[in-house]
Motif scaffolding. Structure first.
Motif, PDB file in Angstrom:
ATOM      1  N   ILE A  84     -12.711  28.857  38.865  1.00 12.78           N
ATOM      2  CA  ILE A  84     -11.770  29.796  39.478  1.00 12.78           C
ATOM      3  C   ILE A  84     -10.349  29.513  38.988  1.00 12.78           C
ATOM      4  CG2 ILE A  84     -10.694  30.487  41.660  1.00 12.78           C
ATOM      5  CD1 ILE A  84     -13.429  29.948  42.990  1.00 12.78           C
ATOM      6  N   ILE A  85      -9.964  28.255  39.026  1.00 13.22           N
ATOM      7  CA  ILE A  85      -8.608  27.881  38.601  1.00 13.22           C
ATOM      8  C   ILE A  85      -8.365  28.295  37.154  1.00 13.22           C
ATOM      9  CG2 ILE A  85      -7.041  25.950  38.161  1.00 13.22           C
ATOM     10  CD1 ILE A  85      -8.517  24.471  40.487  1.00 13.22           C
ATOM     11  N   ASP A  86      -9.268  27.931  36.264  1.00 17.38           N
ATOM     12  CA  ASP A  86      -9.108  28.214  34.842  1.00 17.38           C
ATOM     13  C   ASP A  86      -9.057  29.716  34.588  1.00 17.38           C
ATOM     14  OD1 ASP A  86      -9.478  28.520  32.017  1.00 17.38           O
ATOM     15  OD2 ASP A  86     -10.466  26.588  31.914  1.00 17.38           O
ATOM     16  N   SER A  87      -9.974  30.467  35.178  1.00 19.15           N
ATOM     17  CA  SER A  87     -10.042  31.901  34.900  1.00 19.15           C
ATOM     18  C   SER A  87      -8.776  32.627  35.324  1.00 19.15           C
ATOM     19  CB  SER A  87     -11.263  32.523  35.587  1.00 19.15           C
ATOM     20  OG  SER A  87     -11.172  32.423  36.991  1.00 19.15           O
ATOM     21  N   ILE A  88      -8.226  32.277  36.461  1.00 19.67           N
ATOM     22  CA  ILE A  88      -7.051  32.977  36.975  1.00 19.67           C
ATOM     23  C   ILE A  88      -5.762  32.503  36.300  1.00 19.67           C
ATOM     24  CG2 ILE A  88      -5.595  33.284  39.032  1.00 19.67           C
ATOM     25  CD1 ILE A  88      -8.212  33.548  40.631  1.00 19.67           C
ATOM     26  N   PHE A  89      -5.645  31.214  36.041  1.00 24.20           N
ATOM     27  CA  PHE A  89      -4.419  30.718  35.413  1.00 24.20           C
ATOM     28  C   PHE A  89      -4.348  31.048  33.924  1.00 24.20           C
ATOM     29  CE2 PHE A  89      -3.559  28.344  39.243  1.00 24.20           C
ATOM     30  CZ  PHE A  89      -2.175  28.250  39.251  1.00 24.20           C
ATOM     31  N   SER A  90      -5.474  31.363  33.298  1.00 24.15           N
ATOM     32  CA  SER A  90      -5.459  31.574  31.852  1.00 24.15           C
ATOM     33  C   SER A  90      -4.906  32.924  31.432  1.00 24.15           C
ATOM     34  CB  SER A  90      -6.867  31.415  31.281  1.00 24.15           C
ATOM     35  OG  SER A  90      -7.730  32.400  31.798  1.00 24.15           O
ATOM     36  N   THR A  91      -4.766  33.869  32.339  1.00 25.86           N
ATOM     37  CA  THR A  91      -4.235  35.172  31.952  1.00 25.86           C
ATOM     38  C   THR A  91      -2.734  35.080  31.711  1.00 25.86           C
ATOM     39  OG1 THR A  91      -3.977  35.793  34.291  1.00 25.86           O
ATOM     40  CG2 THR A  91      -5.989  36.484  33.185  1.00 25.86           C
ATOM     41  N   GLY A  92      -2.308  35.583  30.550  1.00 21.47           N
ATOM     42  CA  GLY A  92      -0.887  35.623  30.224  1.00 21.47           C
ATOM     43  C   GLY A  92      -0.249  34.267  30.058  1.00 21.47           C
ATOM     44  N   SER A  93      -1.058  33.242  29.775  1.00 15.79           N
ATOM     45  CA  SER A  93      -0.517  31.892  29.657  1.00 15.79           C
ATOM     46  C   SER A  93      -0.986  31.249  28.362  1.00 15.79           C
ATOM     47  CB  SER A  93      -0.992  31.014  30.825  1.00 15.79           C
ATOM     48  OG  SER A  93      -0.556  31.515  32.061  1.00 15.79           O
ATOM     49  N   HIS A  94      -0.143  30.369  27.809  1.00 16.58           N
ATOM     50  CA  HIS A  94      -0.604  29.519  26.723  1.00 16.58           C
ATOM     51  C   HIS A  94      -1.650  28.587  27.309  1.00 16.58           C
ATOM     52  CE1 HIS A  94      -0.718  26.509  23.576  1.00 16.58           C
ATOM     53  NE2 HIS A  94      -0.012  27.317  22.802  1.00 16.58           N
ATOM     54  N   TYR A  95      -2.749  28.370  26.557  1.00 20.12           N
ATOM     55  CA  TYR A  95      -3.855  27.620  27.140  1.00 20.12           C
ATOM     56  C   TYR A  95      -3.458  26.193  27.515  1.00 20.12           C
ATOM     57  CZ  TYR A  95      -8.655  26.547  28.266  1.00 20.12           C
ATOM     58  OH  TYR A  95      -9.798  26.206  28.941  1.00 20.12           O
ATOM     59  N   THR A  96      -2.435  25.648  26.890  1.00 22.23           N
ATOM     60  CA  THR A  96      -1.973  24.308  27.250  1.00 22.23           C
ATOM     61  C   THR A  96      -1.570  24.241  28.714  1.00 22.23           C
ATOM     62  OG1 THR A  96      -1.202  23.883  25.003  1.00 22.23           O
ATOM     63  CG2 THR A  96      -0.280  22.502  26.745  1.00 22.23           C
ATOM     64  N   SER A  97      -0.945  25.307  29.211  1.00 18.91           N
ATOM     65  CA  SER A  97      -0.522  25.309  30.613  1.00 18.91           C
ATOM     66  C   SER A  97      -1.729  25.319  31.546  1.00 18.91           C
ATOM     67  CB  SER A  97       0.384  26.507  30.903  1.00 18.91           C
ATOM     68  OG  SER A  97      -0.328  27.722  30.837  1.00 18.91           O
ATOM     69  N   VAL A  98      -2.812  25.964  31.122  1.00 19.01           N
ATOM     70  CA  VAL A  98      -4.033  25.971  31.924  1.00 19.01           C
ATOM     71  C   VAL A  98      -4.627  24.567  31.969  1.00 19.01           C
ATOM     72  CG1 VAL A  98      -6.303  27.021  32.233  1.00 19.01           C
ATOM     73  CG2 VAL A  98      -4.451  28.349  31.216  1.00 19.01           C
ATOM     74  N   VAL A  99      -4.678  23.927  30.810  1.00 16.48           N
ATOM     75  CA  VAL A  99      -5.188  22.556  30.741  1.00 16.48           C
ATOM     76  C   VAL A  99      -4.377  21.644  31.656  1.00 16.48           C
ATOM     77  CG1 VAL A  99      -5.472  20.545  29.247  1.00 16.48           C
ATOM     78  CG2 VAL A  99      -6.133  22.817  28.423  1.00 16.48           C
ATOM     79  N   ASN A 100      -3.064  21.837  31.695  1.00 14.53           N
ATOM     80  CA  ASN A 100      -2.203  21.019  32.549  1.00 14.53           C
ATOM     81  C   ASN A 100      -2.526  21.201  34.023  1.00 14.53           C
ATOM     82  OD1 ASN A 100      -0.884  20.025  30.298  1.00 14.53           O
ATOM     83  ND2 ASN A 100       0.823  21.461  30.443  1.00 14.53           N
ATOM     84  N   VAL A 101      -2.799  22.442  34.425  1.00 10.68           N
ATOM     85  CA  VAL A 101      -3.151  22.704  35.822  1.00 10.68           C
ATOM     86  C   VAL A 101      -4.489  22.047  36.160  1.00 10.68           C
ATOM     87  CG1 VAL A 101      -3.775  24.487  37.509  1.00 10.68           C
ATOM     88  CG2 VAL A 101      -1.830  24.836  35.980  1.00 10.68           C
ATOM     89  N   ILE A 102      -5.467  22.215  35.280  1.00 11.48           N
ATOM     90  CA  ILE A 102      -6.783  21.608  35.498  1.00 11.48           C
ATOM     91  C   ILE A 102      -6.656  20.081  35.592  1.00 11.48           C
ATOM     92  CG2 ILE A 102      -9.032  21.161  34.435  1.00 11.48           C
ATOM     93  CD1 ILE A 102      -8.862  23.956  35.573  1.00 11.48           C
ATOM     94  N   THR A 103      -5.865  19.506  34.697  1.00 11.63           N
ATOM     95  CA  THR A 103      -5.668  18.058  34.692  1.00 11.63           C
ATOM     96  C   THR A 103      -5.017  17.587  35.988  1.00 11.63           C
ATOM     97  OG1 THR A 103      -5.473  18.005  32.283  1.00 11.63           O
ATOM     98  CG2 THR A 103      -4.553  16.137  33.487  1.00 11.63           C
ATOM     99  N   ALA A 104      -4.018  18.336  36.454  1.00 12.40           N
ATOM    100  CA  ALA A 104      -3.326  17.970  37.692  1.00 12.40           C
ATOM    101  C   ALA A 104      -4.267  18.070  38.896  1.00 12.40           C
ATOM    102  CB  ALA A 104      -2.113  18.870  37.895  1.00 12.40           C
ATOM    103  N   TYR A 105      -5.082  19.111  38.933  1.00 12.37           N
ATOM    104  CA  TYR A 105      -6.032  19.263  40.050  1.00 12.37           C
ATOM    105  C   TYR A 105      -7.043  18.127  40.034  1.00 12.37           C
ATOM    106  CZ  TYR A 105      -9.732  21.071  43.024  1.00 12.37           C
ATOM    107  OH  TYR A 105     -10.688  21.197  44.016  1.00 12.37           O
ATOM    108  N   ARG A 106      -7.549  17.805  38.848  1.00  8.24           N
ATOM    109  CA  ARG A 106      -8.513  16.710  38.758  1.00  8.24           C
ATOM    110  C   ARG A 106      -7.905  15.393  39.245  1.00  8.24           C
ATOM    111  NH1 ARG A 106     -11.174  18.580  33.002  1.00  8.24           N
ATOM    112  NH2 ARG A 106     -13.222  19.180  33.831  1.00  8.24           N
ATOM    113  N   ALA A 107      -6.671  15.130  38.821  1.00  8.44           N
ATOM    114  CA  ALA A 107      -6.015  13.896  39.240  1.00  8.44           C
ATOM    115  C   ALA A 107      -5.820  13.862  40.756  1.00  8.44           C
ATOM    116  CB  ALA A 107      -4.671  13.757  38.523  1.00  8.44           C
ATOM    117  N   MET A 108      -5.443  15.002  41.316  1.00  3.29           N
ATOM    118  CA  MET A 108      -5.234  15.105  42.752  1.00  3.29           C
ATOM    119  C   MET A 108      -6.517  14.812  43.515  1.00  3.29           C
ATOM    120  SD  MET A 108      -3.570  18.388  44.684  1.00  3.29           S
ATOM    121  CE  MET A 108      -4.744  19.536  43.931  1.00  3.29           C
ATOM    122  N   ARG A 109      -7.617  15.380  43.055  1.00  5.62           N
ATOM    123  CA  ARG A 109      -8.891  15.180  43.737  1.00  5.62           C
ATOM    124  C   ARG A 109      -9.412  13.758  43.573  1.00  5.62           C
ATOM    125  NH1 ARG A 109     -11.279  16.060  46.889  1.00  5.62           N
ATOM    126  NH2 ARG A 109     -13.317  16.845  46.232  1.00  5.62           N
TER     127      ARG A 109
END
Length: 242
Positions: A40-65
């Motif tokens: 869900i996170i990847d699919s929604i954040f990836s629209t209109g974004s450089h994929y690096t920013s999506v990777v950063n969000v995924i990485t931050a969520y993983r670290a948080m969890r």
């Protein structure tokens, strides 16, 4: 269409090679077969974004969890919703993953984080059979290959009516068979010289398989890179690849 490489397949192969070049540079949909939350996170954040920013969000969520002794790679919507509750809602969650991008560029746009929250809540609240995990999505597919219940609910989410993020979500949770959507079919019609013909999803899948053999690459990889291209997403792993 026949199973032998056709004139259309040869023509489409030449176009794909000219556009997509070296497959080693393509962004692949490795996916999250056990984590609907990450899908869900990847699919929604990836629209209109450089994929690096999506990777950063995924990485931050993983670290948080992981800081909470959780396992983000198996998170479902319940764990995702709990992460929002723990941070006081979408604004706090967006701050935690360091991404406060809106879902669109118009006035009054919701944060993408808020859309992620609503997506998780929507799936968890579906009547009869809530969708809570990636496995639930795949099980639903066995009942209904068109996933009408889930798709109808998803397309009602803010800024998600095009279906682009829904299609991507399915790929990310493991439904990666070549099933070209209408944008991919239009690409095929235009570049294979089939503008005056009706190209069905079955025809398109057959052509993609032929082109993959000629390229050569995997049919699913080719389908995905075409889909990324026609939906305006990043195609290459690095920004400086021409």
């Amino acid at each position: 269409m026949t199973t032998e490489p056709s004139e259309a397949a040869v023509r489409l192969t030449e176009v794909c090679r000219s556009i997509f070049d070296d497959e080693s540079q393509w962004i692949e949909a490795d996916g999250y077969p056990d984590s609907l939350a990450l899908g869900i996170i990847d699919s929604i954040f990836s629209t209109g974004s450089h994929y690096t920013s999506v990777v950063n969000v995924i990485t931050a969520y993983r670290a948080m969890r992981r800081a909470e002794a959780g396992d983000p790679n198996s998170d479902g919507v319940r764990e995702l919703l709990a992460s929002f509750d723990a941070l006081g809602g979408s604004a706090g969650w967006a701050e935690a993953v360091n991404n406060r991008k809106p879902a669109h560029t118009g006035d009054g746009a919701l944060l993408k984080a808020e859309v992620v929250y609503r997506a998780a809540l929507t799936l968890a609240s579906l009547e009869d059979r809530p969708i809570e995990t990636a496995a639930d999505v795949r099980e639903e597919f066995q009942r209904d290959p068109e996933l009408k219940r889930i798709k109808k609910a998803w397309l009602r989410l803010p800024s998600q009516s095009s279906g682009v993020t829904f299609n991507y979500l399915l790929i990310l949770v493991g439904l990666q068979s070549v099933k070209p959507d209408r944008m991919v079919i239009r690409f095929i019609q235009e570049h294979a010289g089939l503008e005056d013909r009706t190209v069905t999803p079955k025809d398109a899948a057959s052509l993609i398989s032929q082109v993959a053999g000629l390229y050569p690459t995997a049919a699913r990889k080719l389908d995905h890179v075409i889909w990324r291209y026609v939906s305006g997403r990043e195609v290459y792993r690095t920004a400086d690849v021409n």
